[in-house]
Design an enzyme around this catalytic site. Structure first.
Site, PDB file in Angstrom:
ATOM      1  N   TYR A  41       0.828  -1.214   0.000  1.00  0.00           N
ATOM      2  CA  TYR A  41       0.000   0.000   0.000  1.00  0.00           C
ATOM      3  C   TYR A  41       0.860   1.262   0.000  1.00  0.00           C
ATOM      4  CZ  TYR A  41      -3.207  -3.621   1.393  1.00  0.00           C
ATOM      5  OH  TYR A  41      -3.915  -4.787   1.444  1.00  0.00           O
ATOM      6  N   TYR A 168     -12.339  -7.881   5.628  1.00  0.00           N
ATOM      7  CA  TYR A 168     -11.149  -7.856   4.766  1.00  0.00           C
ATOM      8  C   TYR A 168     -10.817  -9.283   4.376  1.00  0.00           C
ATOM      9  CZ  TYR A 168      -6.498  -7.504   2.922  1.00  0.00           C
ATOM     10  OH  TYR A 168      -5.415  -7.625   2.093  1.00  0.00           O
ATOM     11  N   ASP A 269     -13.117 -17.185   6.785  1.00  0.00           N
ATOM     12  CA  ASP A 269     -11.758 -16.736   6.471  1.00  0.00           C
ATOM     13  C   ASP A 269     -11.001 -16.583   7.792  1.00  0.00           C
ATOM     14  OD1 ASP A 269      -9.466 -15.345   5.922  1.00  0.00           O
ATOM     15  OD2 ASP A 269     -10.408 -13.827   4.653  1.00  0.00           O
TER      16      ASP A 269
HETATM   17  C1  LIG Z   1      -4.175 -11.130   5.378  1.00  0.00           C
HETATM   18  C2  LIG Z   1      -5.521 -11.628   5.108  1.00  0.00           C
HETATM   19  C3  LIG Z   1      -5.872 -12.112   3.836  1.00  0.00           C
HETATM   20  C4  LIG Z   1      -4.925 -12.062   2.653  1.00  0.00           C
HETATM   21  O1  LIG Z   1      -3.785 -12.829   2.846  1.00  0.00           O
HETATM   22  P1  LIG Z   1      -2.478 -12.530   1.953  1.00  0.00           P
HETATM   23  O2  LIG Z   1      -1.531 -13.615   2.336  1.00  0.00           O
HETATM   24  O3  LIG Z   1      -2.015 -11.156   2.343  1.00  0.00           O
HETATM   25  O4  LIG Z   1      -2.899 -12.594   0.522  1.00  0.00           O
HETATM   26  C5  LIG Z   1      -7.152 -12.596   3.669  1.00  0.00           C
HETATM   27  N1  LIG Z   1      -8.035 -12.623   4.686  1.00  0.00           N
HETATM   28  C6  LIG Z   1      -7.720 -12.180   5.920  1.00  0.00           C
HETATM   29  C7  LIG Z   1      -8.736 -12.261   7.008  1.00  0.00           C
HETATM   30  C8  LIG Z   1      -6.455 -11.659   6.178  1.00  0.00           C
HETATM   31  O5  LIG Z   1      -6.160 -11.188   7.399  1.00  0.00           O
END
Ligand SMILES: *Cc1c(COP(=O)(O)O)cnc(C)c1O
Length: 453
Positions: A41, A168, A269
């Site tokens: 970023y 996110y 996630d």
């Molecule tokens: C960091 C993160 C991602 C993305 O992972 P990268 O390895 O940076 O591509 C996806 N979901 C969550 C909840 C994250 O914290």
């Protein structure tokens, strides 16, 4: 002359190697970095300083100028056992001497099999099939593709997901499309991004008592629109980079019940929350639920290498596999990289005796004792702690350049963003070092230039 030039060239290369042997950077290297290298970023014209780290050990980072910093970030959730861990290093060295990489198409290997065996057994029940990928964002892409292929296989294609605001899920296009729609990413790419549905995350906090109706928006939305959805994606309990908010486990339980009721896939996630960070193995464990699809990453290798995984139940895997497509359409070049798997196996073996539990609990109480009183501070909007995560939300945005420098000058590594000064230290941090970080945060709040008014 030619010979002479070649000779000085060799000497130059040799001395450069000597200089670089210890990772020491000269002013010229920093200038190159600034002029030619993107950071996360970052801008190529509005420059923010980068600090040159030459080595890291345990919970300490060592800078080029010899200063040593206590790490409060675990390199973005990843380095849970601390840096330069002898067990992870040894596992990687052993693996390097056998093979660093081999393709996963038509080939398999013990590092991947051992890892997937571990993942199937330690993740919430029912997640039996593992897809290994290279980064968190790719694990999310894979999860979304699996959800879509699943519905396609059922002869009823569905391409819409329900997601939570302030979520996110990563930076690739599919992942971005389910991130909070009001941050700049959606507005930048809105002509391209697929449109999904968003509802507010639950307002009920982790430690509050749940009230009936706290999930009303979810209940109402699904009642009206469930037939348009392939599933729901969320970060269980902790919304990370989208705001560092912790919500009530009952919401997750209700989301599971509702997804079952309407026959929707629940995608969790856990890329940030997995592997003990919230005080449980996985954030889903706080609610006692299993998602249909689980994404993990970040701490999977203890932060040694990039690796992620997407796990599903047998039903999802079989439905996709028995479709006309005949297979799941994804296969990264570095899928199942043996070196990354070896690091992950070592990291998970360090977690297996659960000695992380008392450490995470101790970090949690230290964070509570040190940070919660800040709620009285005039600059502070909110303070929250869950597991080994501490968050101070300020009323004004931080001036990242001045605040970062101040932290470095006070011997700590904290990377704030927006209105969030937050900590997720390595589990092995000493309580003394943790208090040093907390004190730095407390003192930093009294310096006006740290905030953009
Ligand atoms: C960091 C993160 C991602 C993305 O992972 P990268 O390895 O940076 O591509 C996806 N979901 C969550 C909840 C994250 O914290």
């Amino acid at each position: 002359m030619v010979l002479f030039l070649e000779f000085t060239g060799t000497i130059l290369k040799y001395t450069q190697n000597l200089v670089h042997q210890d990772n020491f950077m000269k002013a010229d290297d920093l200038a190159f970095d600034r002029r030619h290298i993107w950071h996360p970023y970052s801008s190529m014209t509005r420059f923010l300083p980068s600090y040159s780290v030459i080595s890291a050990d345990g919970y300490k980072l060592t800078l080029s100028d010899g200063r040593s910093l206590v790490d409060g970030m675990s390199s973005w959730w990843a380095v849970i056992h601390g840096y330069n861990h002898p067990v992870i290093n040894q596992a990687m060295q052993d693996q390097i001497s056998r093979m660093s990489h081999v393709m996963f198409g038509g080939i398999t290997h013990l590092p991947a099999v051992s890892l997937c065996r571990r993942l199937v057994s330690m993740t919430p029940p029912g997640l039996d099939c593992v897809f290994l990928a290279d980064s968190g964002s790719v694990a999310v892409e894979v999860a979304i593709k699996m959800a879509f292929q699943y519905w396609q296989a059922r002869g009823e294609p569905r391409y819409k997901l329900l997601a939570l605001r302030h979520g996110y899920h990563g930076d690739t296009f599919g992942a971005m499309s389910v991130c909070d729609p009001d941050n700049s990413m959606h507005s930048l790419y809105k002509g391209y991004l697929p449109k999904h549905f968003f509802i507010q995350p639950p307002g009920r906090r982790f430690n509050d008592s749940w009230c009936e109706g706290d999930d009303k928006e979810l209940v109402d939305f699904l009642a009206l629109h469930h037939h348009r959805l392939a599933g729901m994606i969320l970060e269980p309990i902790v919304q990370g980079a989208g705001g560092m908010r912790f919500y009530h486990p009952e919401y997750l339980r209700q989301a599971r019940i509702l997804c079952d009721h309407y026959d929707l896939l629940l995608i969790a996630d856990e890329i940030a929350t997995g592997f003990g960070r919230t005080g449980e193995w996985f954030a889903c464990n706080h609610a006692g639920i299993s998602p249909d699809i689980l994404c993990i990453g970040k701490a999977l290798t203890g932060g040694a290498l990039t690796l992620s995984a997407t796990l599903t139940g047998r039903h999802v895997a079989n439905t996709i596999s028995d479709s006309d497509a005949g297979c799941f359409m994804h296969g990264p070049t570095f899928m199942g990289n043996p070196l990354a798997c070896a690091a992950a196996n070592a990291s998970l073996s360090l977690l297996e005796d659960e000695s992380w539990r008392p450490r995470v609990a101790a970090i949690s109480s230290e964070l509570r004792a040190g940070l919660l009183p800040l709620i009285e501070h005039p600059r502070v909007y909110d303070v929250r702690v869950l597991g080994a995560i501490g968050v101070v939300e300020t009323k004004d945005s931080v001036n990242i350049a001045t605040l970062q420098k101040w932290f470095v000058d006070h011997g700590v590594w904290i990377r704030p963003f927006g209105k969030l000064i937050y900590l997720m230290p390595p589990y092995i941090i000493s309580m003394k070092a943790l208090r040093q970080i907390i004190e730095a945060i407390v003192d930093s709040l009294d310096v006006p230039v740290h905030f953009l008014l």
